[in-house]
Design an enzyme around this catalytic site. Structure first.
Site, mmCIF file in Angstrom:
data_model
loop_
_atom_site.group_PDB
_atom_site.id
_atom_site.type_symbol
_atom_site.label_atom_id
_atom_site.label_comp_id
_atom_site.label_asym_id
_atom_site.label_seq_id
_atom_site.Cartn_x
_atom_site.Cartn_y
_atom_site.Cartn_z
ATOM 1 N NE ARG A 89 -3.893 -2.059 2.481
ATOM 2 C CZ ARG A 89 -3.766 -3.253 3.015
ATOM 3 N NH1 ARG A 89 -2.616 -3.595 3.583
ATOM 4 N NH2 ARG A 89 -4.769 -4.114 2.993
ATOM 5 C CG ASP A 149 -7.270 -3.770 8.374
ATOM 6 O OD1 ASP A 149 -7.285 -4.221 7.211
ATOM 7 O OD2 ASP A 149 -6.657 -2.750 8.713
ATOM 8 N NE ARG A 152 -9.541 -7.962 3.676
ATOM 9 C CZ ARG A 152 -8.943 -7.087 2.886
ATOM 10 N NH1 ARG A 152 -7.937 -6.353 3.363
ATOM 11 N NH2 ARG A 152 -9.322 -6.936 1.628
ATOM 12 C CG HIS A 176 -5.637 -0.300 5.934
ATOM 13 N ND1 HIS A 176 -6.277 -1.481 6.213
ATOM 14 C CD2 HIS A 176 -5.831 -0.065 4.608
ATOM 15 C CE1 HIS A 176 -6.829 -1.944 5.101
ATOM 16 N NE2 HIS A 176 -6.564 -1.114 4.114
#
Length: 312
Positions: A89, A149, A152, A176
């Site tokens: 990211r 998150d 998940r 993140h």
């Protein structure tokens, strides 16, 4: 009358808009993109499901016409480059920073009172950028990452325990990123009882590890960033704001001493309501968790420092 704008009609943005429209969270949803006809096509395709699925939201797609976003209550920013296999990211910062700042500037011309939900990666740094570039009150800038998150985390816990994810409470805080997020194993519960009562430490560690690379795993499988779960997570954040639900959802927000950090946007549990994020919940981290949070903050702060080298 309520209005929500989603900027970026790619897979994540379109899925976000679709979830918002189906839940009828606003009277009008605007989907905006820079690619000619792209948002219009996505919006029309979605609206053709209304009679089949029973929703009645006005859905408008526009090409780079920010005047159509005027008087939005909430704006979700998903625009920018998606991840490719092997890409972090963090590697997106140079391109996406310019895009996010431009979007914020354009939106504020027409919706000065909007609450912003930031999805673009690297999400914590883009949230910090949106806050600094806009000059808005801190409660109106919210990074979505922790919501995704944590979903998940619940997914992997449910698979390991063979239980419904809806009966699990599990939170991910911190940055993140694949190496910066912190699944709070100690605080994860199944119907009020610690999940550690049902999973051995090795299994629980694997669940946490799988959570941390949850996005990268999907990028490797799909060849691009995931979109169903990010879109649903973004819509969940919007829903708590629009409906003033006061839900506690982990989001990236400005810290001013909370969790031992300042001048940084990082994932922590917050109460979300009609004014944006209303307060930060203190989970009283133990020494190990606090050390991980501090390490995560250091990594995110290093990314934030890159912003000063860019011509924005």
């Amino acid at each position: 009358m309520s209005k929500i704008t989603v900027v970026g009609a790619g897979a994540v943005g379109a899925t976000t808009a679709d979830n918002i429209a189906r839940k009828e969270l606003a009277d009008e949803v605007v989907l905006l993109d820079i690619k000619q006809g792209f948002a219009e096509g996505k919006a029309l395709d979605m609206f053709q499901t209304a009679a089949l699925l029973g929703w009645d939201t006005t859905l408008t797609g526009v090409t780079n016409d920010y005047s159509k976003t005027a008087n939005s209550d909430v704006v979700v920013i998903t625009s920018g480059l998606p991840r490719k296999p092997g890409m972090t990211r963090e590697e997106l910062i140079g391109v996406n920073a310019g895009i996010v700042k431009s979007v914020v500037d354009n939106i504020l011309q027409y919706s000065p009172d909007a609450i912003f939900v930031i999805v673009s990666n690297p999400m914590d740094t883009m949230t910090y950028l949106a806050l600094k570039a806009s000059g808005l009150p801190k409660n109106r800038i919210i990074g979505m990452g922790g919501a995704l998150d944590s979903a998940r985390f619940k997914c992997y816990l449910s698979l390991a325990m063979n239980v419904s994810p809806n009966d699990l409470h599990a939170t991910v805080i911190g940055g993140h990123g694949d190496t910066t997020m912190i699944p709070l194993k100690r605080l994860a519960t199944w119907n009020g009882t610690p999940v550690a009562n049902y999973l051995d430490s090795a299994t629980l560690d694997k669940v946490a590890a799988d959570t941390m690379v949850g996005g990268a795993t999907l990028t490797g499988l799909l060849g691009t960033s995931a979109w169903y779960a990010p879109g649903a997570a973004s819509a969940a954040v919007v829903e708590s704001i629009i409906r003033d639900e006061k839900r506690v959802i982990p989001c990236s927000v400005l810290l001013e001493g909370e969790y031992g950090q300042s001048d940084i946007c990082l994932g922590v549990p917050v109460v979300l309501g009609k004014t944006g994020w209303e307060k930060i919940i203190d989970y009283n981290l133990n020494e190990e968790e606090q050390a991980l949070f501090s390490k995560s903050a250091d990594a995110v702060r290093n990314m934030n420092n890159v912003l000063s080298t860019l011509s924005l």
